[in-house]
Motif scaffolding. Sequence first.
Motif, short mmCIF file in Angstrom:
data_model
loop_
_atom_site.label_atom_id
_atom_site.label_comp_id
_atom_site.label_asym_id
_atom_site.label_seq_id
_atom_site.Cartn_x
_atom_site.Cartn_y
_atom_site.Cartn_z
N GLY A 32 0.81 -0.98 -0.04
CA GLY A 32 -0.19 0.13 -0.12
C GLY A 32 0.74 1.51 0.07
O GLY A 32 0.20 1.88 0.01
N LYS A 33 2.15 0.77 -0.69
CA LYS A 33 2.59 2.49 0.36
C LYS A 33 3.48 2.74 -1.34
O LYS A 33 3.50 1.67 -2.11
N LYS A 34 3.80 3.74 -2.12
CA LYS A 34 4.70 4.36 -3.12
C LYS A 34 5.78 3.40 -3.71
O LYS A 34 6.10 3.16 -4.73
N CYS A 35 6.96 2.42 -2.60
CA CYS A 35 8.07 2.71 -2.44
C CYS A 35 8.47 1.43 -1.71
O CYS A 35 7.80 2.17 -0.28
N THR A 36 9.75 1.30 -1.72
CA THR A 36 10.58 0.02 -0.48
C THR A 36 11.29 0.96 0.13
O THR A 36 12.39 1.14 -1.31
N VAL A 37 12.54 0.94 1.21
CA VAL A 37 13.66 1.22 1.76
C VAL A 37 14.25 0.41 2.18
O VAL A 37 13.01 0.34 3.26
N VAL A 38 15.52 -0.35 1.75
CA VAL A 38 15.86 -1.24 3.05
C VAL A 38 16.24 -0.43 3.43
O VAL A 38 18.31 -0.19 2.85
N LEU A 39 17.24 -0.99 4.20
CA LEU A 39 18.81 0.30 5.10
C LEU A 39 18.87 -0.81 5.03
O LEU A 39 19.21 -1.87 5.82
N THR A 40 21.05 -1.19 4.98
CA THR A 40 22.07 -2.03 4.57
C THR A 40 22.67 -1.50 4.97
O THR A 40 23.36 -0.34 5.00
N TYR A 41 23.06 -2.17 5.89
CA TYR A 41 24.94 -1.58 6.95
C TYR A 41 25.80 -2.84 6.94
O TYR A 41 25.36 -3.68 7.03
N ASP A 42 26.42 -2.65 6.39
CA ASP A 42 27.65 -3.82 5.77
C ASP A 42 29.03 -3.40 6.33
O ASP A 42 29.35 -2.58 7.03
N ASP A 43 29.53 -4.38 6.97
CA ASP A 43 30.87 -5.49 7.71
C ASP A 43 31.23 -5.24 8.78
O ASP A 43 31.81 -5.67 9.48
N ALA A 44 30.25 -5.07 9.61
CA ALA A 44 30.16 -5.30 10.89
C ALA A 44 31.17 -4.16 11.61
O ALA A 44 31.66 -4.71 12.59
N ILE A 45 30.47 -2.82 11.58
CA ILE A 45 31.32 -2.26 12.47
C ILE A 45 30.95 -1.62 13.65
O ILE A 45 29.36 -1.54 13.94
N SER A 46 32.13 -1.64 14.59
CA SER A 46 30.96 -0.58 15.84
C SER A 46 30.44 0.34 16.02
O SER A 46 29.53 0.47 16.41
N GLN A 47 30.97 1.04 14.93
CA GLN A 47 30.16 2.14 14.37
C GLN A 47 28.60 2.45 14.72
O GLN A 47 27.69 2.85 14.89
N HIS A 48 27.96 1.14 13.46
CA HIS A 48 26.85 0.70 13.76
C HIS A 48 26.34 0.57 15.21
O HIS A 48 24.92 1.03 14.80
N LEU A 49 26.50 -0.29 15.83
CA LEU A 49 26.27 -0.44 16.96
C LEU A 49 25.84 1.05 17.61
O LEU A 49 24.88 1.08 17.95
N ASP A 50 27.05 2.19 17.47
CA ASP A 50 27.31 3.43 18.10
C ASP A 50 26.45 4.12 17.97
O ASP A 50 25.61 4.90 18.51
N ASN A 51 26.21 4.24 16.38
CA ASN A 51 26.04 5.60 15.73
C ASN A 51 24.60 5.11 14.82
O ASN A 51 23.76 5.95 14.52
N ALA A 52 23.98 4.04 14.40
CA ALA A 52 23.45 3.82 13.39
C ALA A 52 21.87 3.23 14.43
O ALA A 52 20.99 4.00 13.89
N VAL A 53 21.98 2.16 14.92
CA VAL A 53 21.26 1.51 15.90
C VAL A 53 20.85 2.75 16.85
O VAL A 53 18.94 2.55 17.21
N PRO A 54 21.59 3.34 17.76
CA PRO A 54 20.10 4.35 18.52
C PRO A 54 19.42 4.67 17.28
O PRO A 54 18.53 5.47 17.40
N VAL A 55 19.63 5.90 16.76
CA VAL A 55 18.51 6.27 15.91
C VAL A 55 17.74 5.53 15.37
O VAL A 55 16.65 6.03 14.93
N LEU A 56 18.01 4.37 14.66
CA LEU A 56 16.68 3.56 14.12
C LEU A 56 16.06 3.49 15.01
O LEU A 56 15.36 3.45 14.68
N ASP A 57 16.46 2.25 15.89
CA ASP A 57 15.75 2.13 17.52
C ASP A 57 14.76 2.91 17.83
O ASP A 57 13.87 3.14 18.21
N SER A 58 15.33 4.42 18.56
CA SER A 58 14.08 5.76 18.21
C SER A 58 13.54 5.51 17.54
O SER A 58 12.66 7.13 17.61
N LEU A 59 13.29 5.80 16.37
CA LEU A 59 12.80 6.32 15.25
C LEU A 59 11.45 4.64 15.01
O LEU A 59 10.59 5.04 13.88
#
Length: 266
Positions: A26-53
């Motif tokens: 029912g949406k106009k499009c799909t967006v998949v967010l992918t993060y490669d290589d298992a970097i600590s900054q994913h856990l520290d900088n990306a995940v908190p924003v993802l979870d907050s939203l």
Amino acid sequence: MKTYTFLLAIFLLSANVHAQVNTWNGKKCTVVLTYDDAISQHLDNAVPVLDSLGLKATFYVTAYSAAVRDRLNDWKKLASNGHELGNHTLFHPCIGNTPGREWVRPENDLSQYSVARMVNEVRMTNTFLQALDGKTQRTFAFTCGDMKIGDSAFITPLKNDFVAARAVRHELHKINEIDLYNVDCYMVNGESAEQIIAWVKKAMDTQSLLVLLFHGVGGGNSLDVSIPAHRKVLQFLKQNEKDIWVAPMLEVAEHVKTWQSQGSKK
């Protein structure tokens, strides 16, 4: 007769628009967010924003990554919170005998691999990831976008191990055009939030799938996005969730597989 033809044209146009919109839940499009290589900054900088939203993403894990070895519990928690752990190989091999690939270590040179070795390492990574999240369904991401060993596409003997595999090319596709074992993506490398949002808007205009590939988020990799730009993109997705379906790759791939098998009757 002219009135009938006109009304028929309006009906067909309306039906086509309706089918396109319903393509993506029912949406106009799909967006998949992918993060490669298992970097600590994913856990520290990306995940908190993802979870907050309340946004869910796919993290393509290289099992031998130092950030994995040092922070196993954090990756387990990420999976338990609804994010996908995807397979990004055991040692991140890439073809090294080409210009610009001098950084590839000899032991991780994909050109020196056999297909059997690659298959074994990828399956070992699946076993490792299952120990983290308990799941048996998974998606794969090609390292460096390399898809062949010699003339052999190594994903071929692995198709029963994965629902989908993500490649690395800047292309958008409608649902009927998607090759699930060669899913295209837009790789982020220093683009501003406005540039990335323009990709999202293009996906909305064309009723397409947009896969975003992040490496570093505020550091951790030379292929980087700034923390403010990353946050602004995610906020845009959240603000427009009535028009954009944001989901992990596995969920989207299963939707595409079902739609393609049933056609537009779905």
